[in-house]
Design a protein around this motif. Structure first.
Motif, PDB file in Angstrom:
ATOM      1  N   ASP A  22       0.847  -1.189   0.000  1.00 36.70           N
ATOM      2  CA  ASP A  22       0.000   0.000   0.000  1.00 36.70           C
ATOM      3  C   ASP A  22       0.883   1.239   0.000  1.00 36.70           C
ATOM      4  N   GLU A  23       0.862   1.969  -1.106  1.00 35.75           N
ATOM      5  CA  GLU A  23       1.645   3.207  -1.264  1.00 35.75           C
ATOM      6  C   GLU A  23       3.125   3.006  -0.897  1.00 35.75           C
ATOM      7  N   PRO A  24       3.805   2.049  -1.502  1.00 35.38           N
ATOM      8  CA  PRO A  24       5.188   1.765  -1.109  1.00 35.38           C
ATOM      9  C   PRO A  24       6.191   2.877  -1.416  1.00 35.38           C
ATOM     10  N   MET A  25       5.831   3.777  -2.331  1.00 28.44           N
ATOM     11  CA  MET A  25       6.776   4.840  -2.680  1.00 28.44           C
ATOM     12  C   MET A  25       6.317   6.222  -2.249  1.00 28.44           C
ATOM     13  N   ALA A  26       5.245   6.274  -1.457  1.00 27.66           N
ATOM     14  CA  ALA A  26       4.742   7.566  -0.985  1.00 27.66           C
ATOM     15  C   ALA A  26       5.758   8.204  -0.042  1.00 27.66           C
ATOM     16  N   ASN A  27       5.981   9.469  -0.224  1.00 24.08           N
ATOM     17  CA  ASN A  27       6.869  10.277   0.628  1.00 24.08           C
ATOM     18  C   ASN A  27       8.337   9.859   0.590  1.00 24.08           C
ATOM     19  N   LEU A  28       8.747   9.165  -0.459  1.00 19.76           N
ATOM     20  CA  LEU A  28      10.164   8.818  -0.600  1.00 19.76           C
ATOM     21  C   LEU A  28      10.857   9.871  -1.457  1.00 19.76           C
ATOM     22  N   SER A  29      12.117  10.101  -1.184  1.00 23.63           N
ATOM     23  CA  SER A  29      12.911  11.007  -2.027  1.00 23.63           C
ATOM     24  C   SER A  29      13.129  10.326  -3.374  1.00 23.63           C
ATOM     25  N   SER A  30      13.549  11.082  -4.365  1.00 24.52           N
ATOM     26  CA  SER A  30      13.761  10.505  -5.695  1.00 24.52           C
ATOM     27  C   SER A  30      14.830   9.411  -5.670  1.00 24.52           C
ATOM     28  N   LEU A  31      15.839   9.565  -4.827  1.00 28.55           N
ATOM     29  CA  LEU A  31      16.866   8.531  -4.695  1.00 28.55           C
ATOM     30  C   LEU A  31      16.268   7.251  -4.113  1.00 28.55           C
ATOM     31  N   MET A  32      15.429   7.407  -3.104  1.00 30.16           N
ATOM     32  CA  MET A  32      14.810   6.235  -2.478  1.00 30.16           C
ATOM     33  C   MET A  32      13.788   5.586  -3.407  1.00 30.16           C
ATOM     34  N   VAL A  33      13.070   6.390  -4.204  1.00 32.31           N
ATOM     35  CA  VAL A  33      12.138   5.834  -5.189  1.00 32.31           C
ATOM     36  C   VAL A  33      12.916   4.980  -6.181  1.00 32.31           C
ATOM     37  N   SER A  34      14.062   5.452  -6.601  1.00 36.81           N
ATOM     38  CA  SER A  34      14.906   4.698  -7.520  1.00 36.81           C
ATOM     39  C   SER A  34      15.323   3.354  -6.910  1.00 36.81           C
ATOM     40  N   SER A  35      15.681   3.365  -5.646  1.00 32.34           N
ATOM     41  CA  SER A  35      16.059   2.125  -4.954  1.00 32.34           C
ATOM     42  C   SER A  35      14.867   1.183  -4.835  1.00 32.34           C
ATOM     43  N   ALA A  36      13.706   1.736  -4.497  1.00 34.05           N
ATOM     44  CA  ALA A  36      12.498   0.918  -4.383  1.00 34.05           C
ATOM     45  C   ALA A  36      12.141   0.316  -5.737  1.00 34.05           C
ATOM     46  N   LEU A  37      12.239   1.102  -6.800  1.00 35.66           N
ATOM     47  CA  LEU A  37      11.955   0.588  -8.141  1.00 35.66           C
ATOM     48  C   LEU A  37      12.889  -0.554  -8.507  1.00 35.66           C
ATOM     49  N   SER A  38      14.142  -0.442  -8.119  1.00 37.08           N
ATOM     50  CA  SER A  38      15.099  -1.526  -8.385  1.00 37.08           C
ATOM     51  C   SER A  38      14.659  -2.821  -7.707  1.00 37.08           C
ATOM     52  N   ILE A  39      14.171  -2.694  -6.476  1.00 38.25           N
ATOM     53  CA  ILE A  39      13.681  -3.871  -5.755  1.00 38.25           C
ATOM     54  C   ILE A  39      12.474  -4.461  -6.474  1.00 38.25           C
ATOM     55  N   PHE A  40      11.519  -3.607  -6.848  1.00 40.53           N
ATOM     56  CA  PHE A  40      10.306  -4.089  -7.500  1.00 40.53           C
ATOM     57  C   PHE A  40      10.608  -4.726  -8.853  1.00 40.53           C
ATOM     58  N   ILE A  41      11.488  -4.118  -9.619  1.00 44.39           N
ATOM     59  CA  ILE A  41      11.831  -4.668 -10.938  1.00 44.39           C
ATOM     60  C   ILE A  41      12.535  -6.010 -10.795  1.00 44.39           C
ATOM     61  N   SER A  42      13.409  -6.138  -9.809  1.00 45.57           N
ATOM     62  CA  SER A  42      14.073  -7.437  -9.610  1.00 45.57           C
ATOM     63  C   SER A  42      13.058  -8.505  -9.211  1.00 45.57           C
ATOM     64  N   LEU A  43      12.039  -8.123  -8.437  1.00 40.87           N
ATOM     65  CA  LEU A  43      10.989  -9.082  -8.088  1.00 40.87           C
ATOM     66  C   LEU A  43      10.178  -9.483  -9.311  1.00 40.87           C
ATOM     67  N   LEU A  44       9.847  -8.513 -10.157  1.00 43.31           N
ATOM     68  CA  LEU A  44       9.104  -8.821 -11.375  1.00 43.31           C
ATOM     69  C   LEU A  44       9.894  -9.748 -12.291  1.00 43.31           C
ATOM     70  N   GLU A  45      11.194  -9.560 -12.348  1.00 43.13           N
ATOM     71  CA  GLU A  45      12.043 -10.424 -13.173  1.00 43.13           C
ATOM     72  C   GLU A  45      12.091 -11.851 -12.641  1.00 43.13           C
ATOM     73  N   LYS A  46      11.785 -12.019 -11.342  1.00 46.29           N
ATOM     74  CA  LYS A  46      11.743 -13.348 -10.724  1.00 46.29           C
ATOM     75  C   LYS A  46      10.323 -13.909 -10.707  1.00 46.29           C
ATOM     76  N   ALA A  47       9.428 -13.305 -11.487  1.00 46.94           N
ATOM     77  CA  ALA A  47       8.038 -13.741 -11.626  1.00 46.94           C
ATOM     78  C   ALA A  47       7.211 -13.546 -10.362  1.00 46.94           C
ATOM     79  N   CYS A  48       7.556 -12.588  -9.545  1.00 48.69           N
ATOM     80  CA  CYS A  48       6.759 -12.246  -8.375  1.00 48.69           C
ATOM     81  C   CYS A  48       5.519 -11.482  -8.835  1.00 48.69           C
ATOM     82  N   VAL A  49       4.407 -11.724  -8.175  1.00 47.19           N
ATOM     83  CA  VAL A  49       3.186 -10.970  -8.438  1.00 47.19           C
ATOM     84  C   VAL A  49       3.177  -9.783  -7.482  1.00 47.19           C
TER      85      VAL A  49
END
Length: 70
Positions: A22-49
């Motif tokens: 729920d709102e995992p990137m709300a109120n994060l700085s742009s640097l932290m959003v970038s880090s969060a996106l990296s985590i999410f993209i790596s999960l998607l590449e591993k077939a995570c829903v």
């Protein structure tokens, strides 16, 4: 914001099959959003829903399905 990033750490370490966030990137700085996106993209590449409740997410372009609730 640092606590929010800390809460995403288990996702990066465990590679769950499904993650509901729920709102995992709300109120994060742009640097932290970038880090969060990296985590999410790596999960998607591993077939995570990923189920995100997020307004204007940069992950929309990678989504198989988008549901807009009004």
């Amino acid at each position: 914001s640092q606590l929010q990033m800390f809460s995403l750490a288990p996702l990066a370490l465990t590679s769950p099959f499904v993650a509901v966030l729920d709102e995992p990137m709300a109120n994060l700085s742009s640097l932290m959003v970038s880090s969060a996106l990296s985590i999410f993209i790596s999960l998607l590449e591993k077939a995570c829903v990923l189920v995100l409740a997020q307004s204007k997410s940069p992950l929309v372009k990678r989504a198989d399905r988008v549901v807009n609730l009004s």
